[in-house]
Design a protein around this motif. Structure first.
Motif, PDB file in Angstrom:
ATOM      1  N   ASP A 102       0.831  -1.208   0.000  1.00  0.00           N
ATOM      2  CA  ASP A 102       0.000   0.000   0.000  1.00  0.00           C
ATOM      3  C   ASP A 102       0.861   1.252   0.000  1.00  0.00           C
ATOM      4  O   ASP A 102       0.529   2.257  -0.655  1.00  0.00           O
ATOM      5  N   ASP A 103       1.965   1.200   0.758  1.00  0.00           N
ATOM      6  CA  ASP A 103       2.867   2.348   0.792  1.00  0.00           C
ATOM      7  C   ASP A 103       3.448   2.620  -0.589  1.00  0.00           C
ATOM      8  O   ASP A 103       3.576   3.775  -1.015  1.00  0.00           O
ATOM      9  N   ILE A 104       3.777   1.536  -1.305  1.00  0.00           N
ATOM     10  CA  ILE A 104       4.328   1.707  -2.656  1.00  0.00           C
ATOM     11  C   ILE A 104       3.273   2.270  -3.602  1.00  0.00           C
ATOM     12  O   ILE A 104       3.519   3.235  -4.346  1.00  0.00           O
ATOM     13  N   VAL A 105       2.079   1.673  -3.567  1.00  0.00           N
ATOM     14  CA  VAL A 105       1.034   2.055  -4.521  1.00  0.00           C
ATOM     15  C   VAL A 105       0.446   3.424  -4.206  1.00  0.00           C
ATOM     16  O   VAL A 105       0.229   4.245  -5.112  1.00  0.00           O
ATOM     17  N   GLU A 106       0.186   3.681  -2.915  1.00  0.00           N
ATOM     18  CA  GLU A 106      -0.533   4.892  -2.543  1.00  0.00           C
ATOM     19  C   GLU A 106       0.367   6.093  -2.281  1.00  0.00           C
ATOM     20  O   GLU A 106      -0.121   7.227  -2.281  1.00  0.00           O
ATOM     21  N   ALA A 107       1.653   5.857  -2.045  1.00  0.00           N
ATOM     22  CA  ALA A 107       2.541   6.978  -1.732  1.00  0.00           C
ATOM     23  C   ALA A 107       3.742   7.054  -2.664  1.00  0.00           C
ATOM     24  O   ALA A 107       3.974   8.083  -3.309  1.00  0.00           O
ATOM     25  N   ARG A 108       4.511   5.953  -2.759  1.00  0.00           N
ATOM     26  CA  ARG A 108       5.773   6.038  -3.506  1.00  0.00           C
ATOM     27  C   ARG A 108       5.566   6.323  -4.992  1.00  0.00           C
ATOM     28  O   ARG A 108       6.251   7.160  -5.575  1.00  0.00           O
ATOM     29  N   ILE A 109       4.633   5.604  -5.607  1.00  0.00           N
ATOM     30  CA  ILE A 109       4.401   5.822  -7.040  1.00  0.00           C
ATOM     31  C   ILE A 109       3.866   7.225  -7.311  1.00  0.00           C
ATOM     32  O   ILE A 109       4.370   7.925  -8.214  1.00  0.00           O
ATOM     33  N   PRO A 110       2.852   7.719  -6.558  1.00  0.00           N
ATOM     34  CA  PRO A 110       2.394   9.096  -6.788  1.00  0.00           C
ATOM     35  C   PRO A 110       3.484  10.135  -6.528  1.00  0.00           C
ATOM     36  O   PRO A 110       3.559  11.144  -7.253  1.00  0.00           O
ATOM     37  N   ILE A 111       4.319   9.913  -5.497  1.00  0.00           N
ATOM     38  CA  ILE A 111       5.409  10.862  -5.231  1.00  0.00           C
ATOM     39  C   ILE A 111       6.374  10.906  -6.406  1.00  0.00           C
ATOM     40  O   ILE A 111       6.782  11.994  -6.856  1.00  0.00           O
ATOM     41  N   THR A 112       6.741   9.723  -6.899  1.00  0.00           N
ATOM     42  CA  THR A 112       7.658   9.677  -8.045  1.00  0.00           C
ATOM     43  C   THR A 112       7.051  10.367  -9.261  1.00  0.00           C
ATOM     44  O   THR A 112       7.737  11.118  -9.983  1.00  0.00           O
ATOM     45  N   LYS A 113       5.759  10.141  -9.489  1.00  0.00           N
ATOM     46  CA  LYS A 113       5.076  10.787 -10.622  1.00  0.00           C
ATOM     47  C   LYS A 113       5.061  12.296 -10.455  1.00  0.00           C
ATOM     48  O   LYS A 113       5.351  13.035 -11.409  1.00  0.00           O
ATOM     49  N   SER A 114       4.743  12.779  -9.263  1.00  0.00           N
ATOM     50  CA  SER A 114       4.694  14.223  -9.031  1.00  0.00           C
ATOM     51  C   SER A 114       6.077  14.861  -9.164  1.00  0.00           C
ATOM     52  O   SER A 114       6.216  15.958  -9.734  1.00  0.00           O
ATOM     53  N   LEU A 115       7.106  14.185  -8.634  1.00  0.00           N
ATOM     54  CA  LEU A 115       8.466  14.713  -8.771  1.00  0.00           C
ATOM     55  C   LEU A 115       8.874  14.801 -10.239  1.00  0.00           C
ATOM     56  O   LEU A 115       9.548  15.765 -10.652  1.00  0.00           O
ATOM     57  N   GLY A 116       8.463  13.811 -11.040  1.00  0.00           N
ATOM     58  CA  GLY A 116       8.764  13.866 -12.467  1.00  0.00           C
ATOM     59  C   GLY A 116       8.079  15.040 -13.137  1.00  0.00           C
ATOM     60  O   GLY A 116       8.681  15.729 -13.994  1.00  0.00           O
ATOM     61  N   MET A 117       6.830  15.307 -12.756  1.00  0.00           N
ATOM     62  CA  MET A 117       6.114  16.444 -13.345  1.00  0.00           C
ATOM     63  C   MET A 117       6.727  17.768 -12.906  1.00  0.00           C
ATOM     64  O   MET A 117       6.791  18.724 -13.695  1.00  0.00           O
ATOM     65  N   VAL A 118       7.192  17.842 -11.657  1.00  0.00           N
ATOM     66  CA  VAL A 118       7.847  19.060 -11.181  1.00  0.00           C
ATOM     67  C   VAL A 118       9.147  19.302 -11.955  1.00  0.00           C
ATOM     68  O   VAL A 118       9.431  20.419 -12.397  1.00  0.00           O
ATOM     69  N   ALA A 119       9.935  18.234 -12.101  1.00  0.00           N
ATOM     70  CA  ALA A 119      11.199  18.373 -12.842  1.00  0.00           C
ATOM     71  C   ALA A 119      10.937  18.792 -14.285  1.00  0.00           C
ATOM     72  O   ALA A 119      11.627  19.686 -14.829  1.00  0.00           O
ATOM     73  N   ASP A 120       9.951  18.176 -14.927  1.00  0.00           N
ATOM     74  CA  ASP A 120       9.612  18.558 -16.306  1.00  0.00           C
ATOM     75  C   ASP A 120       9.125  20.000 -16.364  1.00  0.00           C
ATOM     76  O   ASP A 120       9.438  20.739 -17.306  1.00  0.00           O
ATOM     77  N   GLY A 121       8.341  20.409 -15.350  1.00  0.00           N
ATOM     78  CA  GLY A 121       7.830  21.779 -15.341  1.00  0.00           C
ATOM     79  C   GLY A 121       8.935  22.805 -15.237  1.00  0.00           C
ATOM     80  O   GLY A 121       8.881  23.862 -15.885  1.00  0.00           O
ATOM     81  N   VAL A 122       9.945  22.526 -14.441  1.00  0.00           N
ATOM     82  CA  VAL A 122      11.074  23.451 -14.324  1.00  0.00           C
ATOM     83  C   VAL A 122      11.816  23.539 -15.659  1.00  0.00           C
ATOM     84  O   VAL A 122      12.199  24.638 -16.099  1.00  0.00           O
ATOM     85  N   ASN A 123      12.009  22.398 -16.297  1.00  0.00           N
ATOM     86  CA  ASN A 123      12.683  22.405 -17.601  1.00  0.00           C
ATOM     87  C   ASN A 123      11.875  23.180 -18.643  1.00  0.00           C
ATOM     88  O   ASN A 123      12.443  23.955 -19.441  1.00  0.00           O
ATOM     89  N   VAL A 124      10.564  22.977 -18.646  1.00  0.00           N
ATOM     90  CA  VAL A 124       9.709  23.690 -19.612  1.00  0.00           C
ATOM     91  C   VAL A 124       9.785  25.197 -19.379  1.00  0.00           C
ATOM     92  O   VAL A 124       9.885  25.989 -20.330  1.00  0.00           O
ATOM     93  N   GLN A 125       9.737  25.604 -18.105  1.00  0.00           N
ATOM     94  CA  GLN A 125       9.825  27.037 -17.804  1.00  0.00           C
ATOM     95  C   GLN A 125      11.150  27.615 -18.299  1.00  0.00           C
ATOM     96  O   GLN A 125      11.191  28.711 -18.881  1.00  0.00           O
ATOM     97  N   ALA A 126      12.234  26.868 -18.037  1.00  0.00           N
ATOM     98  CA  ALA A 126      13.554  27.357 -18.450  1.00  0.00           C
ATOM     99  C   ALA A 126      13.610  27.537 -19.975  1.00  0.00           C
ATOM    100  O   ALA A 126      14.145  28.542 -20.478  1.00  0.00           O
ATOM    101  N   ILE A 127      13.046  26.579 -20.708  1.00  0.00           N
ATOM    102  CA  ILE A 127      13.052  26.665 -22.175  1.00  0.00           C
ATOM    103  C   ILE A 127      12.215  27.848 -22.649  1.00  0.00           C
ATOM    104  O   ILE A 127      12.639  28.636 -23.517  1.00  0.00           O
ATOM    105  N   GLN A 128      11.023  27.986 -22.077  1.00  0.00           N
ATOM    106  CA  GLN A 128      10.135  29.065 -22.508  1.00  0.00           C
ATOM    107  C   GLN A 128      10.691  30.437 -22.122  1.00  0.00           C
ATOM    108  O   GLN A 128      10.543  31.411 -22.877  1.00  0.00           O
ATOM    109  N   LEU A 129      11.358  30.530 -20.974  1.00  0.00           N
ATOM    110  CA  LEU A 129      11.978  31.800 -20.583  1.00  0.00           C
ATOM    111  C   LEU A 129      13.080  32.187 -21.559  1.00  0.00           C
ATOM    112  O   LEU A 129      13.224  33.375 -21.926  1.00  0.00           O
TER     113      LEU A 129
END
Length: 286
Positions: free
Chosen positions: A40-67
């Protein structure tokens, strides 16, 4: 055990097997609960955390490119598209950071998350300052800000994000290891409990069977001997259960037969003695 009735022995054996099954079920439930918690810890916490961190990292890269696109291209369409993209990405990042705040519970994870928020705020502040310069046509000043402050802030933010990703990956591996260990422990405990149950069942079966068949065999032997006319044997009663009661009845029957035969023999001897005396008297009279 020979002092217990057969029905009592069977009831005790059945109760022991029920207890063993209950113990096996309890062990299985406890181990499976540990495994389920790790999964449950893997499914309900670890996987969503990893997904959110990936979206945050991508968002920073997108901002840098657009800036950077804002100072590289002068087209109004490209400028508008870049600004719209930056706005959309920032909104997504706000949502994902809230997700991370709700899911990250460990002290180390929260400490890294705190640094991420500080660096995110600094990155946004410098980005807003950069956008203001671009909109005012101060591209040279914007480039200087990009090189001297905005890009280092971006890199520091990305490094902290990478640190969080690495830490959460270790936590996920630990949760996976716990789940695997719980699965192995569950299999081991079930096998051990099953082996103990089988061994105990075999011992109980052998003990109960012997406690019943041996006295019955003794009773059959005694009955056959008495039926053959041999009343000299001794019937030993060591149990108080049904088989012991049967042997006791055979013992009393044999003793009764011995008494009867002895009485008949004594009477026969008396009749023979009387007959002898009568014959002797008749001889004397004649």
């Amino acid at each position: 055990m020979n002092k217990l009735k057969i029905s009592t022995r069977l009831a005790i054996a059945f109760a022991i097997m029920v207890l063993l099954l209950a113990a096996l079920g309890t062990v299985a439930m406890l181990r499976s609960a540990t495994q389920r918690a790790a999964l449950d810890d893997i499914v309900e916490a670890r996987i969503p955390i990893t997904k959110s961190l990936g979206m945050v990292a991508d968002g920073v890269n997108v901002q840098a490119i657009q800036l950077r696109n804002l100072v590289i291209f002068s087209s109004d369409d490209i400028t508008k598209a870049s600004l719209d993209r930056i706005t959309a990405v920032r909104a997504t990042l706000v949502e994902q950071i809230k997700v991370l705040e709700s899911l990250i519970r460990s002290d180390k994870g929260r400490e890294i998350q705190g640094r991420m928020q500080q660096q995110s705020a600094e990155f946004l502040r410098l980005g807003d300052q950069y956008l203001t310069m671009v909109k005012q046509g101060q591209k040279d000043e914007a480039l200087r800000l990009l090189e001297e402050a905005l890009r280092p802030a971006q890199q520091a933010y990305q490094a902290t994000i990478a640190e969080q990703v690495a830490y959460q990956a270790r936590v996920t591996e630990e949760a996976s290891a716990r789940a695997e260990a719980a699965a192995s422990a569950l299999m081991r405990d079930v096998l051990i409990a099953a082996a103990i149950g089988i061994a105990l069942a075999i011992l109980l079966a052998i003990s109960i069977i012997r406690s019943i068949t041996r006295p019955l065999a003794q009773a059959v032997h005694a009955a056959d001997r008495v039926a053959a006319g041999d009343l000299s044997g001794q019937i030993v009663v060591r149990a108080t259960d049904e088989t012991g009661q049967l042997l006791g009845a055979l013992q009393r029957m044999q003793q009764s037969l011995v008494n009867t035969v002895s009485s008949v023999r004594q009477n026969a001897e008396g009749v023979a003695s009387a007959s002898s005396q009568i014959a002797s008297g008749n001889n004397d009279l004649s």
